[in-house]
Design a protein around this motif. Sequence first.
Motif, PDB file in Angstrom:
ATOM      1  N   LEU A 114       0.869  -1.173  -0.075  1.00 28.15           N
ATOM      2  CA  LEU A 114      -0.072   0.149  -0.049  1.00 28.15           C
ATOM      3  C   LEU A 114       0.885   1.364  -0.215  1.00 28.15           C
ATOM      4  N   VAL A 115       2.128   1.108   0.523  1.00 24.02           N
ATOM      5  CA  VAL A 115       3.003   2.418   0.780  1.00 24.02           C
ATOM      6  C   VAL A 115       4.101   2.449  -0.476  1.00 24.02           C
ATOM      7  N   GLN A 116       4.473   1.184  -0.802  1.00 22.34           N
ATOM      8  CA  GLN A 116       5.626   1.348  -1.798  1.00 22.34           C
ATOM      9  C   GLN A 116       5.240   1.023  -3.412  1.00 22.34           C
ATOM     10  N   CYS A 117       4.123   0.341  -3.399  1.00 24.03           N
ATOM     11  CA  CYS A 117       3.510  -0.103  -4.696  1.00 24.03           C
ATOM     12  C   CYS A 117       2.209   0.332  -5.554  1.00 24.03           C
ATOM     13  N   LEU A 118       1.359   0.925  -4.578  1.00 20.08           N
ATOM     14  CA  LEU A 118       0.347   1.052  -4.821  1.00 20.08           C
ATOM     15  C   LEU A 118      -0.050   2.214  -5.840  1.00 20.08           C
ATOM     16  N   ALA A 119       0.713   3.114  -5.734  1.00 21.02           N
ATOM     17  CA  ALA A 119       0.539   4.524  -6.428  1.00 21.02           C
ATOM     18  C   ALA A 119       0.482   4.257  -7.972  1.00 21.02           C
ATOM     19  N   CYS A 120       1.600   3.120  -8.301  1.00 24.08           N
ATOM     20  CA  CYS A 120       1.527   2.553  -9.809  1.00 24.08           C
ATOM     21  C   CYS A 120       0.792   1.401 -10.194  1.00 24.08           C
ATOM     22  N   HIS A 121       0.804   0.349  -9.153  1.00 20.84           N
ATOM     23  CA  HIS A 121       0.378  -0.812  -9.661  1.00 20.84           C
ATOM     24  C   HIS A 121      -1.252  -0.961  -9.341  1.00 20.84           C
ATOM     25  N   GLN A 122      -1.492  -0.026  -8.436  1.00 19.14           N
ATOM     26  CA  GLN A 122      -3.283   0.049  -8.039  1.00 19.14           C
ATOM     27  C   GLN A 122      -3.480  -0.865  -7.102  1.00 19.14           C
ATOM     28  N   VAL A 123      -4.731  -0.540  -6.438  1.00 24.17           N
ATOM     29  CA  VAL A 123      -5.197  -1.327  -5.216  1.00 24.17           C
ATOM     30  C   VAL A 123      -5.542  -2.664  -5.800  1.00 24.17           C
ATOM     31  N   ASP A 124      -5.998  -2.802  -7.046  1.00 23.89           N
ATOM     32  CA  ASP A 124      -6.322  -4.136  -7.702  1.00 23.89           C
ATOM     33  C   ASP A 124      -5.112  -4.867  -8.251  1.00 23.89           C
ATOM     34  N   GLY A 125      -4.126  -4.423  -8.293  1.00 20.09           N
ATOM     35  CA  GLY A 125      -2.988  -4.815  -8.983  1.00 20.09           C
ATOM     36  C   GLY A 125      -3.115  -4.598 -10.542  1.00 20.09           C
ATOM     37  N   GLY A 126      -3.910  -3.958 -11.210  1.00 19.52           N
ATOM     38  CA  GLY A 126      -4.551  -4.053 -12.445  1.00 19.52           C
ATOM     39  C   GLY A 126      -3.402  -2.875 -13.124  1.00 19.52           C
TER      40      GLY A 126
END
Length: 144
Positions: A45-57
């Motif tokens: 949620l902190v490191q990856c979410l901004a780009c890879h999104q909450v649904d991993g899409g």
Amino acid sequence: MKAIKFGVVVLTAFLLINSQNSVAGEQPAQSSLKASIARGKELYLVQCLACHQVDGGGVPHLNAPLDGSANVKGIDKAKLIKIVLNGLKGEEIEGENYSNVMAPHKELTDQQIADILTYVRNAWSNKASQVTVAEVKTVRAKLK
Ligand code: HEC
């Protein structure tokens, strides 16, 4: 009377030890996988979410999806660990190009990378084996 009390104490101790053993001995691998996924989710949620999104899409043409990705679910865990450590840019992934740049994440600890990758390998529709601290350590040592 004393003998009965003693018997009760011994029996209680026996039951306690036994129940602890079965709880601890039952599924240690299961619970450590669960714990790793839970820690990994927080970090994602902190490191990856901004780009890879909450649904991993991901974001079309910008950021690669992690949900359903053959690389993410694949057996080549070293490849995944390398991507997190070194970042990635200009790579064609499953016939698609992404214009954003993924920065290196070398500042994350081996434990954090293991947890994040274990999470993304088991989030959304993904289901794959755990990434261990030892595996991250080995890949990091080879990169130096
Ligand atoms: C700044 C945006 C950004 C952030 C933050 C980011 N990524 Fe990426 N990620 C990308 C982009 C863009 C690509 C595709 C790069 C390419 O095509 O060369 C990518 C690719 C990947 C891939 C390869 C996917 C595949 O199918 O081969 C993995 C795995 C990955 N990222 C994991 C992560 C993880 C885990 C984190 C968090 C620690 C993270 N990324 C953080 C932008 C980002």
